[in-house]
Scaffold this active site. Structure first.
Site, PDB file in Angstrom:
ATOM      1  N   GLU A  15      75.422  46.945  30.823  1.00  0.00           N
ATOM      2  CA  GLU A  15      74.860  46.768  31.816  1.00  0.00           C
ATOM      3  C   GLU A  15      72.805  47.554  32.366  1.00  0.00           C
ATOM      4  O   GLU A  15      73.462  48.188  32.359  1.00  0.00           O
ATOM      5  CB  GLU A  15      75.443  47.739  33.543  1.00  0.00           C
ATOM      6  CG  GLU A  15      74.538  47.221  34.516  1.00  0.00           C
ATOM      7  CD  GLU A  15      75.439  48.375  35.614  1.00  0.00           C
ATOM      8  OE1 GLU A  15      75.726  47.593  36.465  1.00  0.00           O
ATOM      9  OE2 GLU A  15      75.353  49.572  35.928  1.00  0.00           O
ATOM     10  N   ASP A  17      78.710  51.158  31.984  1.00  0.00           N
ATOM     11  CA  ASP A  17      77.869  51.498  33.488  1.00  0.00           C
ATOM     12  C   ASP A  17      76.688  51.937  33.163  1.00  0.00           C
ATOM     13  O   ASP A  17      75.767  52.959  32.842  1.00  0.00           O
ATOM     14  CB  ASP A  17      78.727  52.597  34.830  1.00  0.00           C
ATOM     15  CG  ASP A  17      77.768  52.260  35.775  1.00  0.00           C
ATOM     16  OD1 ASP A  17      78.675  51.445  36.357  1.00  0.00           O
ATOM     17  OD2 ASP A  17      77.376  53.645  36.337  1.00  0.00           O
TER      18      ASP A  17
END
Lengths: 106, 707
Positions: B390, B353
């Site tokens: 990401e 993330d």
């Protein structure tokens, strides 16, 4: 509740009777019994557990230990487990490695 | 006392209140079972003293607190072996003392008991949404776990990444809805019950949204209008990086979350399904200077967090603090953590993330050669794991296409998402982008191949696939933030009516658009990812940021599988089709040449007329032909595949490219067919009616195979 365990070998079948709580403080007792019956190369392991009230992560390990100690060809039967024990076996998938039965022979 | 191991280094030398202990081993950090005892080791560079605080499970007060003697401190680590502890009932923490000097980065507070950063389980959150005891002096308690799980013959599957079809899912949402029929709803065990569904759909990889221990009560509140309880539902706020979330385990209240999760992974593997974790290393649940002291903040604030010169927290995560990932100590913790999950949990891959943060220096500046990313890429234990970034963060660093990859890292391809959405809603000037996307985005990854990109059109962030074609605007009122949350650039189109409507044509168009999206996604080179429920038309009623809802906004309604059986069947077919055709799963980019002298280049581009692709501003029709002789970059043989899409509001007549003698085009997919029938099963594809022409319906896609 205090854990107790007894064992006997009859016609090549190892029979253990468990009661109380099987957790990290009592798992070693079961381990000793499994090791003891393993010396006689039983063809099946039957656990009478109607009086067993709780099985922790350490208790689960004793089932796996028994499977590995006795050999994967030795079937494990769990006789009359209480609902919470069945739940524990289901949630962790161990139920697929044993036979839940009302009586032995099934 | 139990019979001791004969080794002298496992013999007690100290005793306090009947508890025996001795100097421990510095490594590994954390609490490790050793003969007759537990080895505790914790790092802190700036503390002046440390105590080990031990509780019986669930007890309000500790049963012992043992200060680490000075001689137990080696370098910046405290280490101690304590004997005769009950592994299952023990909860432990640390009390650290040191300067409370925020301006210089120190926030020691000896009134706090701190969780071990390396704890393998956390007690206190054993049951999802159980009301916390706000007076608990130590709410997030470090615990021990057994690491002797019986994996039998299991190992990570190592499916080539280009062969994956990833299914992003939330553990609780997947089976929590009453319609799931699962016995253990909302848990790891519940997912196990649904493995037959995952196999029926055909995916071969699940990517679990965060399962590291988090606090669902963090920032919880009641909606000011509705009174609805809002919580930290998604879990993008880590409490501890080594612990699975107990509240996600049906057996969590028994402390068996580790067994339950490992059993799930083992069963998924035995069904040919890999397991990826969505990991959140960019920040923690401690927040900024106003947040709680749980672990890192009280152990070594200056080491674990990026701090401004004034001692405040840099906030590149948008959530208050930023983990100082390129500090060598923190870098090692991240490595240790991922190695642990790869080796002890057999995890197949990780999705990071806000991974751009992992490439920032302690002062926040982007690094040219980020040591953490390089270390992960070349780590021997992680050598077969897939690593997915990401590739952006909340501080404005956007690295899609140029994330430091070291030949290993893949990226969520956010550009793919945007371009496909724009094309599908009919924007002008998008055909060139579509052509790139279908090829695996060579413009983004010219040297990294197709597998650098994880292709997706929807994910947990943003609209569901159904909502993408049912809403022009986000509808986030239920979040209680006056619509200020969630992104505004959704590239969505409501097909003529905002939200639910009774118009048959509009509804038909919406489902056709969903099928168009699934078609493009699953014939694109690269690695496709589907968001949970999109295969059955899941809706969030226009909410594009459902991070705080433990209710039907997030829970998968399994009745949709029957309601939208046609859509589910279509999604399933597209996955089957992709898996059956290796020419869709090349690892390297096309060469646009016929280096095997087959008569066609590996890929050719077309428009309404063969070999006349139209990339002009007004064009909305695109077609390409994949040469089956170049499947897997020429290593395998496949059918020829012709893909054509039309985002124009009228039908167009396509002239089909000619096939070699004796071969014919067959229809596999045609989303424009009436009455919902949009595909033909493998081996049942009919020969196209006219060998040269095909009417491509308005806002439709076709896939033909030449054989």
């Amino acid at each position: 509740m205090a854990f107790t365990i007894t064992s006997e070998i009859s016609e090549g079948i190892a029979k253990l009777t468990l009661s109380g709580s099987l957790d990290s403080s009592s798992a070693s007792m079961m381990q000793l019994e499994v090791q003891k019956v393993a010396t006689q190369s039983p063809t099946a392991l039957v656990l009478y557990v109607s009086e067993l009230e709780f099985m922790s992560s350490a208790g689960l390990r004793m089932l796996i230990f028994a499977k590995q100690k006795l050999g994967t060809s030795v079937q494990i039967y769990i006789v009359q487990p209480q609902g919470q024990i069945v739940d524990t076996l289901q949630m962790t998938g161990i139920i697929h490695s044993v036979h839940i039965v009302d009586n032995y022979p099934a | 006392m139990a019979e001791y191991d004969l080794r002298i280094d496992y013999y007690p030398t100290h005793e306090l209140q009947g508890i025996e202990y001795r100097r421990g081993h510095v490594l590994p950090f954390g609490a490790t079972m050793v003969p007759n005892g537990v080895n505790f080791s914790v790092y802190s560079s700036a503390s002046t003293s440390c105590s080990l605080v031990m509780f019986e499970r669930g007890e309000p007060l500790p049963f012992a607190e043992i200060p680490f003697p000075e001689e137990f401190r080696i370098g910046n680590a405290y280490c101690m072996i304590v004997f005769d502890l009950d592994f299952e009932s023990l909860e432990y923490g640390y009390r650290m003392d040191g300067p409370h000097d925020p301006a210089n980065g120190h926030r020691f507070d000896n009134s706090k008991i701190l969780s071990d950063p390396y704890a393998k389980a956390i007690g206190g959150r054993d049951t999802w949404m159980a009301s916390p005891d706000w007076d608990n002096i130590y709410p997030f308690r470090s615990r021990l776990v057994f690491e002797d799980f019986d994996w039998e013959h299991d190992r990570p599957l190592q499916i080539p990444i280009e062969d994956l079809v990833i299914y992003e899912m939330h553990v609780r949402s997947f089976t929590m809805h009453p319609s799931s029929g699962a016995k253990y709803k909302g848990t790891f065990a519940g997912i196990r019950e649904k493995i037959p569904y995952l196999k029926e759909l055909g995916i071969n990889c699940v990517e679990l949204m965060p399962i590291y221990e988090f606090d669902e009560w963090e920032h919880s509140k009641l909606h000011s209008d509705t009174g609805q309880q809002l919580v930290n539902y998604w879990g993008y706020s880590t409490l501890n990086f080594f612990s699975p979330k107990a509240g996600y385990a049906a057996s969590g209240k028994l402390g068996m979350q580790v067994d339950e999760l490992k059993t799930l992974i083992k069963d998924l593997h035995s069904n040919g399904i890999e397991v990826f974790l969505d990991v959140v290393f960019n920040h923690t649940a401690e927040g900024d200077h106003r947040g709680p002291t749980i672990s890192f903040k009280g152990i070594d604030n200056k080491t674990y967090y990026m701090l401004t010169p004034e001692g405040y927290y840099f906030n590149f995560s948008g959530t208050g603090n930023t983990l100082n990932c390129n500090n060598p100590v923190v870098r090692n913790m991240v490595l240790d953590c991922l190695r642990y999950w790869a080796s002890e949990y057999h995890i197949d891959g990780f999705r990071f993330d806000l991974a751009a943060i992992l490439g920032r220096a302690p002062d926040g500046s982007p690094l040219n050669n980020p040591p953490l990313l390089e270390s992960l890429a070349f780590d021997p234990v992680l050598a077969k794991c897939k690593l997915i970034a990401e590739a952006w963060d909340a501080g404005g660093l956007y690295q899609v296409g140029n994330f430091p990859a070291y030949g290993r890292w893949a990226e969520w391809n956010g550009k793919y998402r945007d371009h496909i959405r724009q094309y599908l809603k009919g924007d002008a000037g998008r055909v060139g982008h579509l052509a790139q996307a279908i090829q695996g985005s060579p413009w983004l990854y010219p040297t990294r191949g197709t597998t650098a990109g994880i292709n997706f059109i929807t994910c947990h962030d943003g609209f569901t696939l159904y909502d993408l074609f049912a809403y022009n605007e986000k509808h986030n009122q239920a979040n209680g933030e006056n619509g200020n949350d969630g992104c505004n650039d959704n590239e969505s189109w409501n097909c003529g009516c905002e939200g639910e409507c009774d118009d048959t044509e509009i509804n038909a168009l919406r489902y056709r658009q969903i099928k168009n999206a699934l078609t493009i996604l699953l014939v694109s080179q690269g690695v496709p990812m589907i968001y949970m429920g999109d295969e059955m038309g899941r809706t969030q009623h226009g909410n594009n940021n459902t991070y705080c809802h433990d209710n039907e906004l997030n829970w998968l309604n399994w009745a949709l599988k029957d309601k939208n059986a046609d859509l589910f069947a279509f999604a399933r077919h597209m996955i089957v089709f992709r898996k059956a055709h290796p020419v869709l799963r090349n690892r390297d980019h096309f060469t646009y040449s016929d280096y095997k002298n087959t008569g066609f280049a590996d890929i050719t581009f077309h428009g309404a007329n063969p070999y006349q692709a139209d990339f002009s501003e007004g064009s909305r029709v695109f077609a390409c032909m994949l040469n089956g002789q170049y499947a897997k970059n020429g290593a395998e043989t496949d059918d020829h595949i012709y893909i054509a899409t039309n985002s124009y509001w009228d039908a167009v007549v396509l002239e089909l490219p000619q096939l070699p003698g004796g071969m014919h085009w067959h229809t596999s997919v045609n989303t424009g067919m009436p009455n919902g029938a949009s595909y033909f099963d493998l081996g049942q594809e009919p020969v196209v009616e006219h060998p040269k022409h095909f009417i491509l319906g308005p806002r439709s896609a076709i896939v033909l195979i030449g054989k």
